[in-house]
Enzyme design. Structure first.
Site, PDB file in Angstrom:
ATOM      1  N   LYS A 117       0.863  -1.193   0.000  1.00  0.00           N
ATOM      2  CA  LYS A 117       0.000   0.000   0.000  1.00  0.00           C
ATOM      3  C   LYS A 117       0.885   1.223   0.000  1.00  0.00           C
ATOM      4  O   LYS A 117       2.048   1.168   0.426  1.00  0.00           O
ATOM      5  CB  LYS A 117      -0.883   0.022   1.255  1.00  0.00           C
ATOM      6  CG  LYS A 117      -2.132   0.848   1.107  1.00  0.00           C
ATOM      7  CD  LYS A 117      -3.180   0.096   0.307  1.00  0.00           C
ATOM      8  CE  LYS A 117      -4.453   0.872   0.114  1.00  0.00           C
ATOM      9  NZ  LYS A 117      -5.502   0.046  -0.499  1.00  0.00           N
TER      10      LYS A 117
HETATM   11  P1  NAD Z   1     -12.851   7.766  -4.157  1.00  0.00           P
HETATM   12  O1  NAD Z   1     -11.868   8.808  -3.832  1.00  0.00           O
HETATM   13  O2  NAD Z   1     -13.197   7.511  -5.579  1.00  0.00           O
HETATM   14  O3  NAD Z   1     -14.230   8.070  -3.404  1.00  0.00           O
HETATM   15  C1  NAD Z   1     -14.300   8.288  -2.032  1.00  0.00           C
HETATM   16  C2  NAD Z   1     -15.690   8.780  -1.691  1.00  0.00           C
HETATM   17  O4  NAD Z   1     -15.784   8.904  -0.269  1.00  0.00           O
HETATM   18  C3  NAD Z   1     -16.000  10.167  -2.265  1.00  0.00           C
HETATM   19  O5  NAD Z   1     -17.351  10.197  -2.691  1.00  0.00           O
HETATM   20  C4  NAD Z   1     -15.815  11.085  -1.061  1.00  0.00           C
HETATM   21  O6  NAD Z   1     -16.594  12.261  -1.145  1.00  0.00           O
HETATM   22  C5  NAD Z   1     -16.317  10.183   0.053  1.00  0.00           C
HETATM   23  N1  NAD Z   1     -15.865  10.603   1.373  1.00  0.00           N
HETATM   24  C6  NAD Z   1     -14.672  11.098   1.734  1.00  0.00           C
HETATM   25  N2  NAD Z   1     -14.670  11.421   3.042  1.00  0.00           N
HETATM   26  C7  NAD Z   1     -15.895  11.080   3.509  1.00  0.00           C
HETATM   27  C8  NAD Z   1     -16.519  11.162   4.788  1.00  0.00           C
HETATM   28  N3  NAD Z   1     -15.871  11.665   5.834  1.00  0.00           N
HETATM   29  N4  NAD Z   1     -17.786  10.710   4.896  1.00  0.00           N
HETATM   30  C9  NAD Z   1     -18.455  10.218   3.828  1.00  0.00           C
HETATM   31  N5  NAD Z   1     -17.923  10.126   2.602  1.00  0.00           N
HETATM   32  C10 NAD Z   1     -16.671  10.550   2.448  1.00  0.00           C
HETATM   33  O7  NAD Z   1     -12.314   6.451  -3.425  1.00  0.00           O
HETATM   34  P2  NAD Z   1     -12.670   4.947  -3.760  1.00  0.00           P
HETATM   35  O8  NAD Z   1     -11.661   4.423  -4.706  1.00  0.00           O
HETATM   36  O9  NAD Z   1     -14.131   4.842  -4.077  1.00  0.00           O
HETATM   37  O10 NAD Z   1     -12.349   4.246  -2.361  1.00  0.00           O
HETATM   38  C11 NAD Z   1     -13.311   4.241  -1.315  1.00  0.00           C
HETATM   39  C12 NAD Z   1     -12.902   3.176  -0.313  1.00  0.00           C
HETATM   40  O11 NAD Z   1     -12.877   1.908  -0.967  1.00  0.00           O
HETATM   41  C13 NAD Z   1     -11.542   3.346   0.332  1.00  0.00           C
HETATM   42  O12 NAD Z   1     -11.617   2.860   1.656  1.00  0.00           O
HETATM   43  C14 NAD Z   1     -10.651   2.435  -0.482  1.00  0.00           C
HETATM   44  O13 NAD Z   1      -9.523   1.997   0.227  1.00  0.00           O
HETATM   45  C15 NAD Z   1     -11.611   1.291  -0.736  1.00  0.00           C
HETATM   46  N6  NAD Z   1     -11.266   0.453  -1.878  1.00  0.00           N
HETATM   47  C16 NAD Z   1     -11.158   0.993  -3.130  1.00  0.00           C
HETATM   48  C17 NAD Z   1     -10.842   0.158  -4.189  1.00  0.00           C
HETATM   49  C18 NAD Z   1     -10.779   0.674  -5.604  1.00  0.00           C
HETATM   50  O14 NAD Z   1     -10.607  -0.142  -6.523  1.00  0.00           O
HETATM   51  N7  NAD Z   1     -10.939   1.972  -5.840  1.00  0.00           N
HETATM   52  C19 NAD Z   1     -10.616  -1.212  -3.980  1.00  0.00           C
HETATM   53  C20 NAD Z   1     -10.750  -1.717  -2.691  1.00  0.00           C
HETATM   54  C21 NAD Z   1     -11.086  -0.875  -1.657  1.00  0.00           C
END
Ligand code: NAD
Length: 450
Positions: A117
């Site tokens: 990571k």
């Molecule tokens: P992203 O940046 O595309 O989206 C994040 C979202 O969370 C946004 O809509 C943002 O406004 C919202 N957000 C931020 N702070 C917040 C808060 N305090 N309360 C509510 N909403 C809030 O990120 P993502 O890629 O969608 O990742 C989201 C989660 O999923 C993370 O924990 C990441 O580690 C996990 N994840 C992502 C992937 C991937 O392929 N992108 C894979 C596995 C896990």
């Protein structure tokens, strides 16, 4: 009264990410047979932690220093694999904990990667695209040979995307001319060797896994997604895609949120309308025909499926008593604390854990890496069919193992690490148990451990 007791407990809860990851590990290790104490220490510690500090010239001519991390936890199954997140709250401890989670996730879905990571401490909302490009290029140059197609392969995460991956690829390629460097990152734009389906993989994978889990009939009157009332925290890569996929399966999205707050409409939200509104206004809050609610209120809404898809530690000892969902689907990494896990389990609320349910992203990242080696691009239908099959077989493996505990065929191994195992382990513990067993076997077979 209940919420007062919960709030008191929350103060006592240790939210240090490394502590939490060790607590989760210990809960699962209590069921692993033949795990020696020295091996436990090896599996808990990261293999390598890289910290870099670097200056960037901002658009106004001033210079600001940034800190970045890249952690490889374990490479027993193959090169490190894991996202790069850009967020002001990134810490070394958080990156270590997330790298560990990647080791177990890759092992659980059976892909030949270890866990890694990375992250940069920065607020993307205060930076321009050209500043972000300079940060990404300089960070990648600082990492130089720490990453590589057979060493450690980054991917998008919080506040990073395909564009970020294109910048990482380009910088790495300039520093390593003469090779096919495309497999150095996944989640790239399609025209630069990205895979069809990668951007939808995590959110869609969550829905494939949810569907399979519901079909096991553990939740009375809820054996399919059709008709389910769904609440999603976070409307980004994971949350927005999942909202569309849930709707396609006939669910009703009754609330979504982003960093500025949430919106609620019991009659159902159209994800296309929400996406359009967010693109125009920068937030979901304020959309017509919706009630504005806080993120905290949203988590406690009455619903069938609650999907945290934003940050960690959202469901904790302080609010787990008030969660009304029947199933929690962890789109985000580490959204539920260990104390909340116990509370939800005791209240009969099932949790489909991050390690299992959001593994679709890394699975299609693996497919992208394979395509890059062969300079091929598979079509979207093939990628999605493979993903569906992998998510279903992983849910089956976890469910079958869980059932072995339910019927008493399996019991704790008699090892107590941080707390006494009680009752039937939850799905997080069973998922981790399977992953730890696989990594342990590979460690012993490779002779890494005498
Ligand atoms: P992203 O940046 O595309 O989206 C994040 C979202 O969370 C946004 O809509 C943002 O406004 C919202 N957000 C931020 N702070 C917040 C808060 N305090 N309360 C509510 N909403 C809030 O990120 P993502 O890629 O969608 O990742 C989201 C989660 O999923 C993370 O924990 C990441 O580690 C996990 N994840 C992502 C992937 C991937 O392929 N992108 C894979 C596995 C896990």
């Amino acid at each position: 009264m209940a919420s007062k007791r919960a709030a008191t407990t929350a103060v006592a809860e240790n939210l240090d990410p490394v502590f939490i990851s060790e607590q989760q590990f210990d809960r699962a290790a209590a069921y692993v047979r033949g795990l020696k104490q020295g091996l436990v220490e090896f599996l808990k510690k990261p293999k390598r932690v890289t910290t870099v500090n670097f200056p960037i010239e901002l658009d106004d001519g001033s210079v600001q220093s940034f800190r970045g991390y890249r952690v490889v936890h374990n490479r027993v199954f193959g090169p490190g694999k894991g996202g790069m997140r850009y967020h002001p709250d990134v810490t070394m401890e958080e990156v270590i904990a997330l790298a560990k989670l990647m080791t177990w996730k890759c092992a659980l879905v059976n892909i030949p990667f270890g866990g890694a990571k990375g992250g940069v401490v920065c607020d993307t909302k205060l930076l321009t695209a050209s500043e972000l490009r300079r940060i990404t290029r300089r960070f990648t140059s600082e990492l130089f040979d720490v990453i590589g197609p057979y060493k450690d392969i980054p991917a998008p995460d919080l506040y990073t995307d395909a564009q970020t991956m294109a910048w990482i690829y380009d910088t790495y390629d300039v520093l390593h001319p003469g090779y096919n460097n495309r497999p150095v990152v996944t989640g790239k734009p399609l025209e630069m060797g990205g895979s069809w389906g990668r951007s939808e993989a995590t959110g869609t994978g969550c829905v494939f896994a949810t569907q399979r889990f519901l079909s096991k009939a553990l939740i009375p009157d809820r054996q399919e997604i059709a008709g389910a009332r769904v609440v999603i925290q976070g409307f980004g890569d994971v949350g927005a895609v999942a909202a569309h996929a849930f709707c396609r399966e006939g669910a009703r999205i009754i609330a979504v949120s982003d960093s500025q707050g949430g919106i609620h409409n019991e009659g159902g939200l159209d994800p296309d309308d929400v996406a359009r509104f967010k693109a125009e206004h920068g937030t979901v809050v304020g959309m017509s025909n919706t009630l504005t609610i806080s993120n905290a209120e949203m988590l406690e809404l009455d619903c069938d499926i609650l999907m945290p898809a934003a940050l960690g530690n959202q469901i904790h000892a302080g609010n787990a008593h008030n969660i009304k969902a029947r199933l929690v689907v962890e789109g985000a990494n580490n959204p539920t604390t260990p104390q909340a896990d116990l509370i939800l389990r005791d209240r009969g609320i099932f949790v489909l854990p991050d390690i299992l349910v959001n593994a679709g992203g890394v699975t299609v990242s693996y497919y992208e890496w394979v395509q890059n080696q062969a300079n091929e691009q598979w079509n979207s239908e093939d990628v999605m069919a493979k993903l569906r099959e992998r998510m279903q077989s992983t849910v089956d493996a976890v469910f079958n193992r869980w059932q072995a505990f339910v019927v008493g065929e399996e019991k704790p191994a008699g090892r107590v690490l941080s707390e006494e195992p009680t009752g039937v382990p939850d799905f997080r513990t069973v998922s981790l148990l399977i992953a730890i067993e696989r990594v342990t076997r590979a460690t012993l077979m490779r002779g890494i451990w005498p």
